[in-house]
Design a protein around this motif. Structure first.
Motif, PDB file in Angstrom:
ATOM      1  N   TYR A  15       0.856  -1.171   0.000  1.00 55.03           N
ATOM      2  CA  TYR A  15       0.000   0.000   0.000  1.00 55.03           C
ATOM      3  C   TYR A  15       0.898   1.228   0.000  1.00 55.03           C
ATOM      4  O   TYR A  15       1.500   1.550   1.024  1.00 55.03           O
ATOM      5  N   PRO A  16       0.995   1.949  -1.123  1.00 54.69           N
ATOM      6  CA  PRO A  16       1.917   3.084  -1.222  1.00 54.69           C
ATOM      7  C   PRO A  16       1.705   4.137  -0.147  1.00 54.69           C
ATOM      8  O   PRO A  16       2.621   4.875   0.154  1.00 54.69           O
ATOM      9  N   ILE A  17       0.504   4.244   0.457  1.00 56.22           N
ATOM     10  CA  ILE A  17       0.286   5.256   1.480  1.00 56.22           C
ATOM     11  C   ILE A  17       1.262   5.081   2.633  1.00 56.22           C
ATOM     12  O   ILE A  17       1.678   6.062   3.257  1.00 56.22           O
ATOM     13  N   ASP A  18       1.677   3.868   2.926  1.00 59.65           N
ATOM     14  CA  ASP A  18       2.617   3.660   4.029  1.00 59.65           C
ATOM     15  C   ASP A  18       4.015   4.141   3.676  1.00 59.65           C
ATOM     16  O   ASP A  18       4.776   4.520   4.563  1.00 59.65           O
ATOM     17  N   CYS A  19       4.361   4.124   2.393  1.00 62.86           N
ATOM     18  CA  CYS A  19       5.634   4.718   1.978  1.00 62.86           C
ATOM     19  C   CYS A  19       5.584   6.229   2.173  1.00 62.86           C
ATOM     20  O   CYS A  19       6.558   6.844   2.624  1.00 62.86           O
ATOM     21  N   ILE A  70       4.749  -0.417   8.206  1.00 63.32           N
ATOM     22  CA  ILE A  70       5.923  -0.366   7.350  1.00 63.32           C
ATOM     23  C   ILE A  70       6.064  -1.605   6.479  1.00 63.32           C
ATOM     24  O   ILE A  70       6.670  -1.563   5.413  1.00 63.32           O
ATOM     25  N   TRP A  71       5.480  -2.709   6.911  1.00 67.78           N
ATOM     26  CA  TRP A  71       5.546  -3.936   6.114  1.00 67.78           C
ATOM     27  C   TRP A  71       4.732  -3.817   4.831  1.00 67.78           C
ATOM     28  O   TRP A  71       4.804  -4.677   3.967  1.00 67.78           O
ATOM     29  N   ARG A  72       3.944  -2.763   4.690  1.00 68.21           N
ATOM     30  CA  ARG A  72       3.171  -2.542   3.474  1.00 68.21           C
ATOM     31  C   ARG A  72       3.866  -1.577   2.521  1.00 68.21           C
ATOM     32  O   ARG A  72       3.283  -1.189   1.511  1.00 68.21           O
ATOM     33  N   CYS A  73       5.060  -1.167   2.859  1.00 64.66           N
ATOM     34  CA  CYS A  73       5.835  -0.288   1.980  1.00 64.66           C
ATOM     35  C   CYS A  73       7.002  -1.075   1.408  1.00 64.66           C
ATOM     36  O   CYS A  73       7.922  -1.452   2.146  1.00 64.66           O
ATOM     37  N   PRO A  74       7.016  -1.361   0.111  1.00 66.79           N
ATOM     38  CA  PRO A  74       8.100  -2.149  -0.496  1.00 66.79           C
ATOM     39  C   PRO A  74       9.367  -1.316  -0.655  1.00 66.79           C
ATOM     40  O   PRO A  74       9.545  -0.615  -1.630  1.00 66.79           O
ATOM     41  N   ARG A  80      18.325   2.032   1.028  1.00 72.10           N
ATOM     42  CA  ARG A  80      17.478   1.356   0.048  1.00 72.10           C
ATOM     43  C   ARG A  80      16.048   1.865   0.042  1.00 72.10           C
ATOM     44  O   ARG A  80      15.315   1.682  -0.918  1.00 72.10           O
ATOM     45  N   ILE A  81      15.618   2.470   1.141  1.00 70.97           N
ATOM     46  CA  ILE A  81      14.274   3.030   1.136  1.00 70.97           C
ATOM     47  C   ILE A  81      14.134   4.056   0.018  1.00 70.97           C
ATOM     48  O   ILE A  81      13.102   4.175  -0.616  1.00 70.97           O
ATOM     49  N   PHE A  82      15.219   4.807  -0.222  1.00 71.93           N
ATOM     50  CA  PHE A  82      15.191   5.809  -1.277  1.00 71.93           C
ATOM     51  C   PHE A  82      15.507   5.198  -2.631  1.00 71.93           C
ATOM     52  O   PHE A  82      14.907   5.545  -3.634  1.00 71.93           O
ATOM     53  N   GLU A  83      16.468   4.285  -2.662  1.00 67.79           N
ATOM     54  CA  GLU A  83      16.836   3.654  -3.918  1.00 67.79           C
ATOM     55  C   GLU A  83      15.679   2.867  -4.504  1.00 67.79           C
ATOM     56  O   GLU A  83      15.534   2.742  -5.709  1.00 67.79           O
ATOM     57  N   ALA A  84      14.826   2.316  -3.643  1.00 66.16           N
ATOM     58  CA  ALA A  84      13.711   1.502  -4.108  1.00 66.16           C
ATOM     59  C   ALA A  84      12.582   2.347  -4.675  1.00 66.16           C
ATOM     60  O   ALA A  84      11.791   1.862  -5.469  1.00 66.16           O
ATOM     61  N   LEU A  85      12.522   3.628  -4.274  1.00 60.05           N
ATOM     62  CA  LEU A  85      11.415   4.468  -4.694  1.00 60.05           C
ATOM     63  C   LEU A  85      11.801   5.531  -5.715  1.00 60.05           C
ATOM     64  O   LEU A  85      10.949   6.014  -6.454  1.00 60.05           O
TER      65      LEU A  85
END
Length: 231
Positions: free
Chosen positions: A32-36, A74-78, A94-99
């Motif tokens: 769920y992108p809202i968690d990102c 946070i488990w809903r944010c890839p 990686r939180i930034f690299e992934a997005l």
């Protein structure tokens, strides 16, 4: 990393789309992108923007009874496909690299899982915690979140002998090292100073009946924030 937070937050609404990430089918169904957005906006102190306003609204909605949910899931944010490894490493970036693409001069492009992790690693879905290592101090803002659920607090004098009767049920929700969430019993005395409604608890015996959910946190820079929902 803090520079990246400030740089990337204005684009969070553009980048946080399910189609922008090429994930394995089982993970896609549970993201769920809202968690990102909540993760990034919380870390930056909820800057003024439409995406962060929506993220904060969802953050507060989740603690509005009933039921009371973890405000950040946070488990809903890839943040990058997870893999098993004998070597532990700090994957905070990686939180930034992934997005996002690191070069801001280029348009945002979908990021493939193979760009984030080595192809010779076995992918696996992580349940109820972050899918990267967030144990470093960069993610202390996640572990700073506390939810106090005052399910019942009553103070009153008994009619027979004027004794003061007090009873309360308070539970505290906190986040573990990898963003896993859990509840435990707490008490009125553990409530933060910012909580309102029980200031006269234990003083003489004024009549009190109170129910609320209180959440507080500290952003990436350590700035304090809170919200309270009475019911």
């Amino acid at each position: 990393m803090h520079y990246l937070i400030k740089k990337l937050l204005p684009s969070v609404a553009v980048a946080l789309t399910v189609t922008g990430l090429s994930l394995p089918a089982p993970a896609r169904a549970q993201t769920y992108p809202i968690d990102c957005a909540i993760l990034l906006c919380l870390s930056g102190g909820w800057p003024a923007s439409v995406p962060c306003a929506r993220a904060r609204a969802e953050f507060i909605r989740r603690i509005t009874p009933w039921p009371v949910e973890p405000p950040l899931q946070i488990w809903r944010c890839p943040m990058g496909a997870s893999y098993e490894s004998d070597r532990q490493s700090n994957n905070a970036g990686r939180i930034f690299e992934a997005l996002y693409r690191p070069d801001s001069r280029q348009p945002l492009q979908p990021l493939r899982v193979d760009d984030v992790i080595p192809t010779d690693r076995a992918l696996r879905l992580i349940q109820d915690r972050a899918d990267i290592d967030i144990s470093g101090p960069e993610f202390n803002f996640v572990r700073s979140i506390r939810i106090f659920d005052v399910r019942y607090a009553r103070q009153h004098e008994s009619g027979r002998d004027s004794d003061c009767n007090r009873s309360a049920t308070v539970v505290l929700g906190t986040y573990g090292i990898q963003g896993d969430f859990s509840w435990q019993r707490s008490s009125i005395t553990a409530l933060p100073e910012a909580h309102v409604g029980l200031e006269r608890w234990g003083q003489n015996c004024p009549g009190i009946y109170h129910r609320s959910v209180f959440v507080d946190w500290r952003d990436y820079e350590g700035n304090y924030g809170f919200e309270q929902v009475n019911y």
